[in-house]
Design a protein around this motif. Structure first.
Motif, PDB file in Angstrom:
ATOM      1  N   PRO A 166       9.811   1.882   1.694  1.00 34.06           N
ATOM      2  CA  PRO A 166       8.922   0.715   1.735  1.00 34.06           C
ATOM      3  C   PRO A 166       9.368  -0.374   0.756  1.00 34.06           C
ATOM      4  CG  PRO A 166       7.794   2.622   0.788  1.00 34.06           C
ATOM      5  CD  PRO A 166       9.121   3.104   1.281  1.00 34.06           C
ATOM      6  N   LEU A 167      10.272  -0.034  -0.161  1.00 33.58           N
ATOM      7  CA  LEU A 167      10.788  -1.051  -1.081  1.00 33.58           C
ATOM      8  C   LEU A 167      11.780  -1.992  -0.395  1.00 33.58           C
ATOM      9  CD1 LEU A 167      11.319   1.138  -4.265  1.00 33.58           C
ATOM     10  CD2 LEU A 167       9.663  -0.716  -3.979  1.00 33.58           C
ATOM     11  N   PHE A 168      12.413  -1.552   0.678  1.00 32.14           N
ATOM     12  CA  PHE A 168      13.453  -2.350   1.347  1.00 32.14           C
ATOM     13  C   PHE A 168      12.947  -3.739   1.750  1.00 32.14           C
ATOM     14  CE2 PHE A 168      16.133  -3.469   5.037  1.00 32.14           C
ATOM     15  CZ  PHE A 168      17.382  -3.394   4.449  1.00 32.14           C
ATOM     16  N   PRO A 169      11.852  -3.859   2.521  1.00 33.82           N
ATOM     17  CA  PRO A 169      11.388  -5.206   2.888  1.00 33.82           C
ATOM     18  C   PRO A 169      10.860  -6.006   1.692  1.00 33.82           C
ATOM     19  CG  PRO A 169       9.882  -3.538   3.757  1.00 33.82           C
ATOM     20  CD  PRO A 169      11.050  -2.811   3.176  1.00 33.82           C
ATOM     21  N   ILE A 170      10.344  -5.310   0.685  1.00 35.81           N
ATOM     22  CA  ILE A 170       9.854  -6.015  -0.510  1.00 35.81           C
ATOM     23  C   ILE A 170      11.029  -6.615  -1.284  1.00 35.81           C
ATOM     24  CG2 ILE A 170       8.567  -5.785  -2.675  1.00 35.81           C
ATOM     25  CD1 ILE A 170       6.793  -5.459  -0.190  1.00 35.81           C
ATOM     26  N   VAL A 171      12.158  -5.891  -1.350  1.00 35.91           N
ATOM     27  CA  VAL A 171      13.363  -6.430  -1.988  1.00 35.91           C
ATOM     28  C   VAL A 171      13.802  -7.689  -1.241  1.00 35.91           C
ATOM     29  CG1 VAL A 171      15.828  -6.012  -2.418  1.00 35.91           C
ATOM     30  CG2 VAL A 171      14.143  -4.258  -3.026  1.00 35.91           C
ATOM     31  N   TYR A 172      13.795  -7.627   0.082  1.00 39.39           N
ATOM     32  CA  TYR A 172      14.169  -8.802   0.885  1.00 39.39           C
ATOM     33  C   TYR A 172      13.278  -9.995   0.530  1.00 39.39           C
ATOM     34  CZ  TYR A 172      14.975 -11.895   4.831  1.00 39.39           C
ATOM     35  OH  TYR A 172      15.262 -12.995   5.589  1.00 39.39           O
ATOM     36  N   LEU A 190       0.827  -1.204   0.000  1.00 37.71           N
ATOM     37  CA  LEU A 190       0.000   0.000   0.000  1.00 37.71           C
ATOM     38  C   LEU A 190       0.864   1.259   0.000  1.00 37.71           C
ATOM     39  CD1 LEU A 190      -2.838  -0.970   2.491  1.00 37.71           C
ATOM     40  CD2 LEU A 190      -3.019  -0.666   0.020  1.00 37.71           C
ATOM     41  N   ASN A 191       1.938   1.252   0.786  1.00 40.06           N
ATOM     42  CA  ASN A 191       2.859   2.387   0.811  1.00 40.06           C
ATOM     43  C   ASN A 191       3.508   2.598  -0.551  1.00 40.06           C
ATOM     44  OD1 ASN A 191       2.392   2.992   3.487  1.00 40.06           O
ATOM     45  ND2 ASN A 191       4.127   1.793   4.238  1.00 40.06           N
ATOM     46  N   ILE A 192       3.889   1.515  -1.196  1.00 45.00           N
ATOM     47  CA  ILE A 192       4.493   1.618  -2.531  1.00 45.00           C
ATOM     48  C   ILE A 192       3.475   2.183  -3.509  1.00 45.00           C
ATOM     49  CG2 ILE A 192       5.387   0.278  -4.481  1.00 45.00           C
ATOM     50  CD1 ILE A 192       6.673  -1.579  -2.341  1.00 45.00           C
ATOM     51  N   ARG A 193       2.266   1.641  -3.486  1.00 43.53           N
ATOM     52  CA  ARG A 193       1.222   2.129  -4.387  1.00 43.53           C
ATOM     53  C   ARG A 193       0.933   3.610  -4.130  1.00 43.53           C
ATOM     54  NH1 ARG A 193      -2.669  -1.782  -4.054  1.00 43.53           N
ATOM     55  NH2 ARG A 193      -1.771  -2.836  -5.820  1.00 43.53           N
ATOM     56  N   ARG A 194       0.930   4.005  -2.857  1.00 39.27           N
ATOM     57  CA  ARG A 194       0.674   5.402  -2.499  1.00 39.27           C
ATOM     58  C   ARG A 194       1.804   6.314  -2.994  1.00 39.27           C
ATOM     59  NH1 ARG A 194      -1.321   5.400   3.371  1.00 39.27           N
ATOM     60  NH2 ARG A 194      -0.793   3.417   2.712  1.00 39.27           N
ATOM     61  N   ILE A 197       7.670  -1.897 -10.566  1.00 40.80           N
ATOM     62  CA  ILE A 197       8.832  -1.148 -10.102  1.00 40.80           C
ATOM     63  C   ILE A 197       9.807  -0.960 -11.263  1.00 40.80           C
ATOM     64  CG2 ILE A 197      10.717  -1.126  -8.408  1.00 40.80           C
ATOM     65  CD1 ILE A 197       7.810  -1.050  -7.239  1.00 40.80           C
ATOM     66  N   SER A 198      10.322   0.253 -11.403  1.00 40.89           N
ATOM     67  CA  SER A 198      11.339   0.535 -12.419  1.00 40.89           C
ATOM     68  C   SER A 198      12.674   0.757 -11.715  1.00 40.89           C
ATOM     69  CB  SER A 198      10.962   1.773 -13.233  1.00 40.89           C
ATOM     70  OG  SER A 198      11.260   2.945 -12.514  1.00 40.89           O
ATOM     71  N   PRO A 199      13.786   0.609 -12.439  1.00 37.25           N
ATOM     72  CA  PRO A 199      15.098   0.861 -11.824  1.00 37.25           C
ATOM     73  C   PRO A 199      15.190   2.258 -11.199  1.00 37.25           C
ATOM     74  CG  PRO A 199      15.387  -0.247 -13.919  1.00 37.25           C
ATOM     75  CD  PRO A 199      13.924   0.093 -13.807  1.00 37.25           C
ATOM     76  N   ASP A 200      14.575   3.244 -11.818  1.00 35.00           N
ATOM     77  CA  ASP A 200      14.616   4.612 -11.280  1.00 35.00           C
ATOM     78  C   ASP A 200      13.941   4.723  -9.912  1.00 35.00           C
ATOM     79  OD1 ASP A 200      16.034   5.529 -13.453  1.00 35.00           O
ATOM     80  OD2 ASP A 200      14.270   6.347 -14.479  1.00 35.00           O
ATOM     81  N   ASP A 201      12.997   3.836  -9.624  1.00 42.73           N
ATOM     82  CA  ASP A 201      12.323   3.860  -8.326  1.00 42.73           C
ATOM     83  C   ASP A 201      13.276   3.518  -7.181  1.00 42.73           C
ATOM     84  OD1 ASP A 201       9.854   4.472  -9.501  1.00 42.73           O
ATOM     85  OD2 ASP A 201       9.379   2.345  -9.785  1.00 42.73           O
ATOM     86  N   LEU A 202      14.386   2.878  -7.503  1.00 46.39           N
ATOM     87  CA  LEU A 202      15.341   2.471  -6.473  1.00 46.39           C
ATOM     88  C   LEU A 202      16.455   3.494  -6.251  1.00 46.39           C
ATOM     89  CD1 LEU A 202      15.569  -1.267  -7.500  1.00 46.39           C
ATOM     90  CD2 LEU A 202      14.564  -0.385  -5.401  1.00 46.39           C
ATOM     91  N   VAL A 203      16.586   4.464  -7.127  1.00 45.44           N
ATOM     92  CA  VAL A 203      17.655   5.454  -7.016  1.00 45.44           C
ATOM     93  C   VAL A 203      17.537   6.206  -5.691  1.00 45.44           C
ATOM     94  CG1 VAL A 203      18.649   7.572  -7.989  1.00 45.44           C
ATOM     95  CG2 VAL A 203      17.891   5.732  -9.510  1.00 45.44           C
ATOM     96  N   GLY A 204      18.602   6.154  -4.914  1.00 41.62           N
ATOM     97  CA  GLY A 204      18.644   6.884  -3.646  1.00 41.62           C
ATOM     98  C   GLY A 204      17.795   6.310  -2.523  1.00 41.62           C
ATOM     99  N   ARG A 205      17.150   5.178  -2.752  1.00 41.30           N
ATOM    100  CA  ARG A 205      16.279   4.581  -1.720  1.00 41.30           C
ATOM    101  C   ARG A 205      17.104   3.673  -0.821  1.00 41.30           C
ATOM    102  NH1 ARG A 205      10.391   5.497  -2.376  1.00 41.30           N
ATOM    103  NH2 ARG A 205      10.265   6.432  -4.427  1.00 41.30           N
TER     104      ARG A 205
END
Length: 159
Positions: A28-34, A4-8, A15-23
């Motif tokens: 909220p992507l951190f636990p999803i990557v795990y 929900l946080n990602i969607r918000r 997810i695109s590579p640009d969404d990870l820049v500087g994160r």
């Protein structure tokens, strides 16, 4: 809730590579990557235990490990946001994290590849090209890994 946080934040769940820049860890992507890497079969590089939500004991507790050590990156002038980006983190046990400490990625990733084979790196979305493990190639490494992680996370979310 992370979805929900990602969607918000992004307005979408692909997810695109640009969404990870500087994160970093607070994203909220951190636990999803795990979870995506866990689903991919990523294992600790020393114990060979698969990533889990229920590891027992301090030695086996999963930590995030800076693939390229912070101390080396700071000396060469990389930005803090790049250094602490999700794309520069691998999930390993506390004991493995301490063992790798400030060793250069170029050295220990080569050791892992020889000892455990390419699956040990591929399951963590780490490139197999040794040139990308060099400190001067850090930004190229991030670019590669962002793309690989974005692909895995998108597949995981859609599954």
């Amino acid at each position: 809730t992370e979805l929900l946080n990602i969607r918000r934040q992004l307005g979408r769940t692909d997810i695109s590579p640009d969404d990870l820049v500087g994160r970093g860890r607070q994203s909220p992507l951190f636990p999803i990557v795990y979870l995506a890497l866990k689903a991919r079969g990523a294992k600790d590089w020393h114990t060979q235990l698969g990533l889990s939500l229920s590891h027992q004991g301090r030695r086996h507790a999963i930590q995030h490990h800076h693939i390229f050590p912070k101390s080396q990156l700071k000396k060469t002038g990389y930005e803090r946001s790049e250094i602490n980006e999700i794309a520069n983190m691998a999930f390993v046990s506390a004991a493995t994290n301490r063992g790798l400490a400030a060793r250069s990625a170029e050295v220990y990733l080569g050791d892992i590849l020889k000892r455990l084979g390419k699956q040990a790196l591929e399951s963590h979305c780490i490139p197999l090209e040794p040139d990308l493990w060099k400190i001067e190639s850090f930004r190229e490494f991030l670019k590669y890994r962002r793309a690989a992680l974005a692909h895995e996370v998108s597949n995981f979310i859609q599954a």
